[in-house]
Structure formats: C-alpha cells, structure tokens
Scaffold this active site. Structure first.
Site, short mmCIF file in Angstrom:
data_model
loop_
_atom_site.label_atom_id
_atom_site.label_comp_id
_atom_site.label_asym_id
_atom_site.label_seq_id
_atom_site.Cartn_x
_atom_site.Cartn_y
_atom_site.Cartn_z
N HIS A 222 0.82 -1.22 0.00
CA HIS A 222 0.00 0.00 0.00
C HIS A 222 0.85 1.26 0.00
O HIS A 222 0.38 2.33 0.40
CB HIS A 222 -0.97 -0.01 1.18
N LYS A 253 -2.04 -2.28 -7.46
CA LYS A 253 -2.72 -1.18 -6.77
C LYS A 253 -2.22 0.14 -7.38
O LYS A 253 -2.70 0.51 -8.44
CB LYS A 253 -2.54 -1.32 -5.27
N THR A 283 1.53 -20.55 -14.21
CA THR A 283 1.79 -19.76 -15.43
C THR A 283 2.21 -18.34 -15.07
O THR A 283 1.64 -17.73 -14.18
CB THR A 283 0.51 -19.75 -16.29
N THR A 368 -12.33 -8.49 7.86
CA THR A 368 -11.28 -7.60 7.37
C THR A 368 -10.85 -6.63 8.48
O THR A 368 -9.67 -6.29 8.60
CB THR A 368 -11.77 -6.82 6.12
C1 LIG Z 1 -0.86 -5.72 2.80
C2 LIG Z 1 -1.19 -6.49 1.58
N1 LIG Z 1 -0.28 -7.35 1.08
C3 LIG Z 1 -0.54 -8.08 -0.01
C4 LIG Z 1 -1.75 -7.96 -0.68
C5 LIG Z 1 -1.98 -8.79 -1.89
O1 LIG Z 1 -1.66 -8.05 -3.04
P1 LIG Z 1 -2.41 -8.37 -4.41
O2 LIG Z 1 -3.72 -7.67 -4.38
O3 LIG Z 1 -1.47 -7.87 -5.47
O4 LIG Z 1 -2.57 -9.84 -4.47
C6 LIG Z 1 -2.72 -7.10 -0.21
C7 LIG Z 1 -4.02 -6.99 -0.93
O5 LIG Z 1 -4.92 -6.29 -0.60
C8 LIG Z 1 -2.45 -6.34 0.95
O6 LIG Z 1 -3.36 -5.51 1.46
#
Ligand SMILES: Cc1ncc(COP(=O)(O)O)c(C=O)c1O
Length: 415
Positions: A222, A253, A283, A368
């Site tokens: 983030h 993101k 893959t 969450t």
């Molecule tokens: C702190 C954190 N690490 C890893 C991820 C996973 O990343 P990705 O969305 O690219 O799979 C997220 C996804 O929200 C996240 O919030």
C-alpha cells in the site's frame, strides 16, 4: 464395505455455510462496475435497474495508473506484437522478455540486486515468506499482529515456529527477539497498514533486527508508487531501503496493473526462484501485463505529479469531511476511514450512497476489520476533483443523518 445407500446432500454443506455468513451479516455483495478509461473515477454501475453513472471512491488503483495512456498502450501494443498468454510456467516456457525487463525495473526501484515477479502480491507473500523461512534452519518468524492474510498464510505454510508481536509495538518485538536467543529470525511487517492507514517504524524495527541478528521482510503493497521520490515506498521515503532484506510489493494497486514481486539480493531471489512452489508451478504473468507494469513503474519513477495531486486531494478530503463532522480515523496516509462501528449500518450506508448518490464505497466489515470497527474506507486519488470531494461530503452527511449514524462529536463524547 457396504454402501449406506443414503444420498449425501453435498449442496447442503455449502448453502448452510452461506446461511451462517448471512446470519452473521458477513455475506459480501459485489457491485457490478464498469470503469471508463480516461474518465476514472467516474464509472458505470450495472445496477439491477440498469446502468447508472457513479463515482468510485474506494479503489486501490490509487493513482489512476490503470487508465494512464503509456500503461494502456504498452499493454495493447505488447499483446498485438507478442500475443496474450505467457505460454505456461517460466520453468516450461522460459522468461518472457517483458518480465525480464520488469524485474530489472523493480530491482532498480528498490535499490536491490534482483527482483522476482509473481502473479499477485498475495502469491509473493504466501510463497515468498514460506520459501525463505523454510530455507533458514530453525527459523523463528516474528510477525506483526495486523499483517495481511497473505503474510499469515506464508508464515503458516513455512511450518516454522512463529511469534506474533503486538501491532507496531517495538517493546514487544524486542522482548520476543531477546527471548529467541541466537537462533535465526525473520521479522515480517508492512509499511502502510491498509485498513487503519498507519505506518510502521521501519528504522526502529531495522535497529532491533540489527541488534538481535534478524532478517527483515517488508510488505510495501500500500505504499509502492505513492511514497518516496521515485515511488519506492515508505522505506525509500525514509532512507531505509538498504536496511531491509526483502521488499515485497504489488503491481495491482498504485501501479494499476496486476502481479506482485519481491526485491532482494541475487542469492535470495535465486533461492526463491528455485524453491518456491507458488512461482515454479504456475503460469507466469502475460507479457502484455508485464510491459504495462514496467511502463507504470517507469512513469512513477520519473513523475511526482500523481503523488503530489493524490496528497493534495487526500488532505482536502480529510479536511472537508472532518469539517462536516464525519467520524474520520486520523491517518498519516492516503487512506481515509470513516467509522461506522456496526456491520449492518455500514452496509446500509454503502447501499444508500450508491443508490441515492451514485457514490461507490464498499463497506469494510469483519473479518477484514475487528467487529465494532466497521467502516467506509475512502481512497482519494489525483483524479478526484474538488467538486467530487464536495459532493462526497454532502452525500455522506445525508446518509449519516438519514441512518442516524454517530457523528464525530458523539463518538468523542462517548469516549
Ligand atoms: C498488505 C497487503 N499485502 C498483499 C496484498 C496482496 O496483493 P495483491 O492484491 O497484489 O494480491 C494485499 C491486498 O490487498 C495487501 O493488502
């Protein structure tokens, strides 16, 4: 063995699990959204009553790079030139030239010798942490209590002993490091925690790692693209990248594409490449996706305009919403949580915002976030105009009044 003859009702297992979720108010409904490249954050909501224009306020395409012309062009041109898929795993099909270029770009972004790309940030953490820790004999993993599920899964899959330190609590981390003695240790933590929008004390954690001989693994998911002079994340902003052993990030993101990666020394990257099942047996990213991600990373290394505009709109959103009396969680990042504190009310607020005001903010409920801290998580970006911010404030005030939700003054008085 005699068959019982009775038919097992397999469907029942699934429907009853869903009913449990419904009764706990945890069942998630996803809106059907069509973003419009060039007009983001404006989008179309395919509502049950037909298509309607809306404004998106909760996307993690934090800088709108998903509609950047260099990025979309790179994706389209590469697909025309090379085709769509990667042709399988890198073990079978080799490296696509585009992914090699992306890894060079990412290693450079974090000032590391090498980088390795995965199909998502989730996979990077899950297979990255588990592989690294498995390769360290008798490793103890010290993991922040609020680490993302992908890191928790990485720790679990490593099979190593773990010790959870209270969120960002340096004293607790030190206590656990001291108690661990001489054995090898890996500290796993994030820079920006995405639900509360707080940041970790990176230098202080590195100080402890050095004092107690631990390796460090930092999730900058983030933060990459958004912080630091070249978008290398909080560690770059704070001059700490060289102190972190493994930096993990996402391309999905702020970079606006898809995929994840780790950056570290050549030996660490080669070991993960050679041993990680989540890398070996799946893959690879399509070349067009890798080329688009490269264009995005390159763009944000050279341009601070998106970061500056994002910070401006974040500050303005925070100030306008606070002035309207809305209960914001005070954050030092681009994440703006508006607290609701109840799952049903949070869902009702989100529904009313969408239905009545054409504003899309997904409700954030348990698991969450902890129960009682349900919230709307707002992510202002460079493409939200002042007019967008003003209509967001008006809409939130209408919703808070209509649903009788607590305003900031009431929450403060109750504390
Ligand atoms: C702190 C954190 N690490 C890893 C991820 C996973 O990343 P990705 O969305 O690219 O799979 C997220 C996804 O929200 C996240 O919030």
């Amino acid at each position: 063995m005699a068959a019982s003859g009775e038919m097992m009702d397999y469907q029942e297992f699934f429907t009853s699990a869903l009913e449990r979720l419904q009764s706990e108010r945890r069942y998630r409904v996803f809106a059907d959204i069509e973003r419009l490249a060039g007009r983001y954050p404006d989008a179309i909501w395919h509502s049950p009553a037909g298509p309607r224009p809306i404004t998106v306020w909760c996307s993690n395409d934090y800088l709108g790079m998903g509609q950047n012309r260099d990025v979309t062009r790179a994706m389209v041109e590469t697909a025309w030139r090379i085709g769509t898929g990667a042709g399988g795993t890198r073990n079978i099909s080799g490296n696509s030239h585009a992914i090699v270029g992306l890894e060079i770009e990412l290693a450079d972004l974090h000032g590391k010798e090498a980088a390795l790309v995965f199909t998502s940030g989730y996979v990077s953490n899950q297979t990255g942490i588990s592989t690294l820790a498995k390769l360290i004999p008798n490793c103890l993993i010290l993991s922040d209590a609020l680490n993302h599920n992908s890191m928790i899964e990485g720790v679990r899959q490593s099979g190593c002993e773990k010790a959870i330190f209270r969120h960002n609590d340096l004293d607790h981390l030190e206590e656990l490091l001291r108690a661990a003695g001489d054995r090898p240790k890996l500290i796993a933590f994030e820079s920006v925690y995405s639900m509360d929008g707080d940041i970790s004390p990176i230098h202080a954690i590195c100080d402890l790692a050095e004092r107690y001989g631990a390796m460090t693994y930092l999730d900058e998911v983030h933060a990459v693209g958004m912080y630091g002079p070249r978008g290398g994340g909080i560690a770059e902003r704070e001059g700490a990248m060289h102190r972190i052993d493994v930096i993990e990030g996402t391309l999905g993101k702020a970079f606006g594409v898809m995929g994840g990666y780790i950056a570290a020394t050549r030996a660490i990257i080669d070991a993960v490449r050679s041993f990680a099942p989540g890398f070996i047996f799946t893959t690879a990213l399509p070349p067009a996706v890798a080329a688009a991600a490269t264009a995005s990373v390159r763009h944000l290394k050279a341009s601070a305009a998106e970061r500056q505009k994002q910070q401006r709109q974040v500050a303005r959103t925070k100030s306008v919403l606070s002035a309207a009396g809305l209960p914001l969680l005070d954050t030092v990042t681009h994440i703006v949580p508006v607290m609701v504190g109840d799952a049903e009310a949070c869902k009702a607020a989100s529904d009313r915002l969408l239905d009545k005001h054409g504003i899309y903010i997904q409700p954030i409920n348990y698991p969450t976030v902890p129960r009682g801290t349900e919230r709307l998580r707002i992510t202002p970006g460079p493409f939200h105009t002042d007019a967008h911010v003003d209509s967001l404030a008006r809409a939130l005030v209408e919703v808070w009044t209509a649903l009788n939700l607590p305003l900031a003054s009431k929450i403060a008085a109750a504390e």
